[in-house]
Scaffold this motif. Structure first.
Motif, short mmCIF file in Angstrom:
data_model
loop_
_atom_site.label_atom_id
_atom_site.label_comp_id
_atom_site.label_asym_id
_atom_site.label_seq_id
_atom_site.Cartn_x
_atom_site.Cartn_y
_atom_site.Cartn_z
N ARG A 116 0.84 -1.19 0.00
CA ARG A 116 0.00 0.00 0.00
C ARG A 116 0.88 1.25 0.00
O ARG A 116 2.07 1.18 0.37
CB ARG A 116 -0.91 0.00 1.23
N PRO A 117 0.34 2.39 -0.44
CA PRO A 117 1.14 3.63 -0.45
C PRO A 117 1.59 4.01 0.95
O PRO A 117 0.83 3.91 1.92
CB PRO A 117 0.17 4.67 -1.02
N VAL A 118 2.83 4.46 1.05
CA VAL A 118 3.41 4.89 2.32
C VAL A 118 4.09 6.23 2.09
O VAL A 118 4.78 6.43 1.08
CB VAL A 118 4.43 3.86 2.85
N ALA A 119 3.90 7.15 3.02
CA ALA A 119 4.51 8.48 2.89
C ALA A 119 6.02 8.38 2.91
O ALA A 119 6.61 7.43 3.44
CB ALA A 119 4.03 9.39 4.02
N THR A 120 6.68 9.37 2.31
CA THR A 120 8.14 9.35 2.20
C THR A 120 8.81 9.23 3.56
O THR A 120 9.76 8.46 3.74
CB THR A 120 8.61 10.63 1.48
N GLY A 121 8.35 10.04 4.53
CA GLY A 121 8.96 9.98 5.85
C GLY A 121 8.80 8.61 6.50
O GLY A 121 9.72 8.10 7.16
N SER A 122 7.65 8.00 6.32
CA SER A 122 7.42 6.67 6.88
C SER A 122 8.28 5.63 6.18
O SER A 122 8.78 4.69 6.80
CB SER A 122 5.94 6.31 6.77
N GLN A 123 8.44 5.78 4.85
CA GLN A 123 9.31 4.85 4.13
C GLN A 123 10.74 4.91 4.64
O GLN A 123 11.40 3.87 4.81
CB GLN A 123 9.27 5.18 2.63
N LEU A 124 11.23 6.13 4.88
CA LEU A 124 12.59 6.28 5.41
C LEU A 124 12.70 5.62 6.77
O LEU A 124 13.70 4.93 7.06
CB LEU A 124 12.95 7.77 5.51
N ALA A 125 11.68 5.79 7.63
CA ALA A 125 11.71 5.18 8.95
C ALA A 125 11.76 3.66 8.85
O ALA A 125 12.56 2.99 9.53
CB ALA A 125 10.50 5.63 9.77
N VAL A 126 10.92 3.07 7.98
CA VAL A 126 10.90 1.62 7.81
C VAL A 126 12.25 1.12 7.28
O VAL A 126 12.81 0.14 7.77
CB VAL A 126 9.75 1.20 6.88
N TYR A 127 12.78 1.82 6.28
CA TYR A 127 14.06 1.41 5.70
C TYR A 127 15.17 1.43 6.75
O TYR A 127 15.93 0.46 6.87
CB TYR A 127 14.43 2.33 4.54
N ARG A 128 15.25 2.53 7.52
CA ARG A 128 16.33 2.63 8.51
C ARG A 128 16.17 1.61 9.62
O ARG A 128 17.18 1.07 10.14
CB ARG A 128 16.37 4.05 9.09
N ILE A 129 14.94 1.33 10.02
CA ILE A 129 14.73 0.32 11.07
C ILE A 129 15.17 -1.06 10.59
O ILE A 129 15.87 -1.79 11.29
CB ILE A 129 13.25 0.32 11.51
N ILE A 130 14.76 -1.42 9.36
CA ILE A 130 15.18 -2.71 8.83
C ILE A 130 16.68 -2.76 8.65
O ILE A 130 17.35 -3.76 8.95
CB ILE A 130 14.45 -2.99 7.50
N SER A 136 5.78 -0.81 14.16
CA SER A 136 4.47 -0.58 13.53
C SER A 136 4.42 0.88 13.10
O SER A 136 4.49 1.78 13.94
CB SER A 136 3.34 -0.90 14.51
N ILE A 137 4.33 1.12 11.80
CA ILE A 137 4.37 2.47 11.24
C ILE A 137 3.03 2.76 10.57
O ILE A 137 2.58 1.99 9.71
CB ILE A 137 5.51 2.61 10.21
N PRO A 138 2.36 3.86 10.92
CA PRO A 138 1.05 4.16 10.32
C PRO A 138 1.16 4.41 8.82
O PRO A 138 2.17 4.92 8.32
CB PRO A 138 0.60 5.43 11.05
N PHE A 139 0.10 4.03 8.11
CA PHE A 139 -0.01 4.40 6.70
C PHE A 139 -0.46 5.85 6.62
O PHE A 139 -1.39 6.26 7.30
CB PHE A 139 -1.04 3.53 5.99
N THR A 140 0.21 6.64 5.80
CA THR A 140 -0.22 8.00 5.54
C THR A 140 -0.19 8.22 4.04
O THR A 140 0.54 7.57 3.32
CB THR A 140 0.72 9.03 6.22
N THR A 141 -1.01 9.16 3.60
CA THR A 141 -1.11 9.40 2.16
C THR A 141 -0.42 10.65 1.72
O THR A 141 -0.29 10.92 0.53
CB THR A 141 -2.60 9.49 1.75
N ALA A 142 0.02 11.53 2.69
CA ALA A 142 0.68 12.78 2.32
C ALA A 142 2.09 12.51 1.87
O ALA A 142 2.84 11.79 2.51
CB ALA A 142 0.69 13.73 3.50
N GLY A 143 2.47 13.14 0.77
CA GLY A 143 3.84 13.02 0.29
C GLY A 143 4.22 11.61 -0.11
O GLY A 143 5.31 11.15 0.18
N VAL A 144 3.33 10.86 -0.74
CA VAL A 144 3.60 9.46 -1.07
C VAL A 144 4.65 9.39 -2.16
O VAL A 144 4.62 10.11 -3.14
CB VAL A 144 2.30 8.75 -1.52
#
Length: 394
Positions: free
Chosen positions: A293-307, A384-392
């Motif tokens: 599903r779409p994930v905001a840029t900031g959330s994507q960076l958080a997921v990437y860095r955590i992994i 657990s990172i929320p899905f957001t639609t801003a800045g996808v």
């Protein structure tokens, strides 16, 4: 206490009494010489009204009392008094400010006495004050009425000058507070940016060095038995080092200059991250549950860095003979991530190292949650990172 003035303020404070002296001194050519004392005193009070408000107020009072003792009529130089009251209210300390407030009413009362009562006592003694004084043949009731009106008028005039000074003081304080707030906000923003860069630096360097160390160890052991594997390991070391160097240069550039951020990794870059670990001889098993599903840029960076950090910790502290499992669950209201590996040594506890603390901070800033568990030798990192639609960014 003397205040510090800017050159422009000092120039104005010198020019104003100088202009008053030049314009008014011409009037004294046909008047008693005692009026020069009043003019000099009021000019001195004007000159130091911002430099030393308390001293300025004292000079104005002494000059006015000397004027009364000499039985001199009110003079154009007396217009300096409301300016001094304004300055004392604006720039003076607490004591000077309230003394100036009391001076507004006390001065008004003295003016009434001096103009109405004194001329009737000094008839024929001083022509100046007698000529200015009100008619001495007024009835007592008339004198009281006129005196009350004059008191209210002068008290209002002086009080208005004092109130204007207080309002100006309040406005200056509010402006200074706003400027201090803006500076504090800027410092906080700078500190947050430095912390973000520090986290990125840690993630980049720690991950890259962990992969390089693993590859170097593998190459050293395989050098004699399998030269091709050693050559491949050295190629991987070279590639990882170049990427890390490029990332570090971007981060250092952000520290040196105020410029836009460099490109940040997103979820699409995870495959390359997995391949780097696999190239280091680690079996990384990735499972996606549900449709992406779409994930905001900031959330994507958080997921990437955590992994990235979790895989780096697994590479450093885990048992390389067992696979590292990465699970991404897209089915719930939030993107849930698990990284599970078998630990060969006791991993650092949360809060004791930059890695776990950084992962927790990244999840928190993204509005999510973070946790770790160690059960039966399996170390699990959960986010657990929320899905957001801003800045996808996909």
């Amino acid at each position: 206490m003397l205040r510090t003035l800017r050159p422009g303020q000092l120039a104005v404070d010198i020019a104003l009494p100088s202009v008053l002296f030049i314009l008014t001194f011409v009037l004294y050519a046909t008047r008693p010489q005692q009026y020069v004392i009043v003019l000099l005193g009021m000019c001195a009070a004007l000159a130091v009204r911002r430099l030393a408000p308390g001293i300025s107020l004292a000079i104005a009072w002494v000059t006015a009392l000397v004027q009364m003792l000499l039985l001199l009529a009110p003079d154009p130089a007396n217009f300096a008094i409301p300016v001094v009251l304004y300055a004392a209210a604006t720039y003076g300390g607490k004591v000077a400010r309230w003394i100036s407030f009391a001076s507004a009413f006390l001065g008004a009362a003295l003016i009434v006495v001096y103009v109405i009562v004194v001329p009737s006592w000094t008839t024929g003694v001083n022509a100046e004050i007698n000529s200015f004084g009100l008619a001495t043949d007024m009835t007592p009731v008339a004198k009281v009425t006129v005196g009350l009106f004059m008191f209210l008028a002068f008290a209002a005039f002086f009080g208005l000058a004092w109130t204007a000074g207080v309002l100006m003081r309040t406005w200056r304080r509010a402006r200074e507070s706003r400027q201090a707030q803006l500076l504090a906000e800027r410092d906080v923003a700078v500190e947050q940016e430095r912390n973000r860069i520090a986290r990125d630096m840690h993630d980049v360097v720690a991950h890259s060095l962990a992969v390089v160390i693993a590859q170097a160890d593998g190459a050293r052991y395989a050098l004699a038995a399998d030269p091709d594997s050693a050559d491949q390991a050295l190629r991987t070391i070279s590639s990882i080092s170049r990427e890390a160097l490029a990332d570090v240069r971007v981060l250092l550039g952000q520290l040196r200059f105020q410029q836009s951020e460099g490109p940040q990794p997103v979820l699409a870059d995870l495959d390359r991250l997995y391949e780097q670990l696999r190239g280091a001889g680690v079996d990384v098993v990735v499972e996606n549950h549900g449709a992406e599903r779409p994930v905001a840029t900031g959330s994507q960076l958080a997921v990437y860095r955590i992994i990235q950090e979790a895989l780096t910790n697994a590479l450093r502290h885990g048992d390389h003979r067992a696979p590292i499992d990465v699970h991404l669950d897209w089915t719930g209201p939030e993107l849930q991530v698990w990284i599970v590996n078998r630990a060969k040594s006791e991993p650092p506890k949360p809060g004791t190292g930059h890695g776990l603390a950084g992962m927790n901070e990244r999840a928190t800033l993204a509005g999510g949650r973070f946790g770790t568990t160690l059960v039966d030798g399996l170390f699990t990192v959960y986010a657990s990172i929320p899905f957001t639609t801003a800045g996808v960014t996909r």
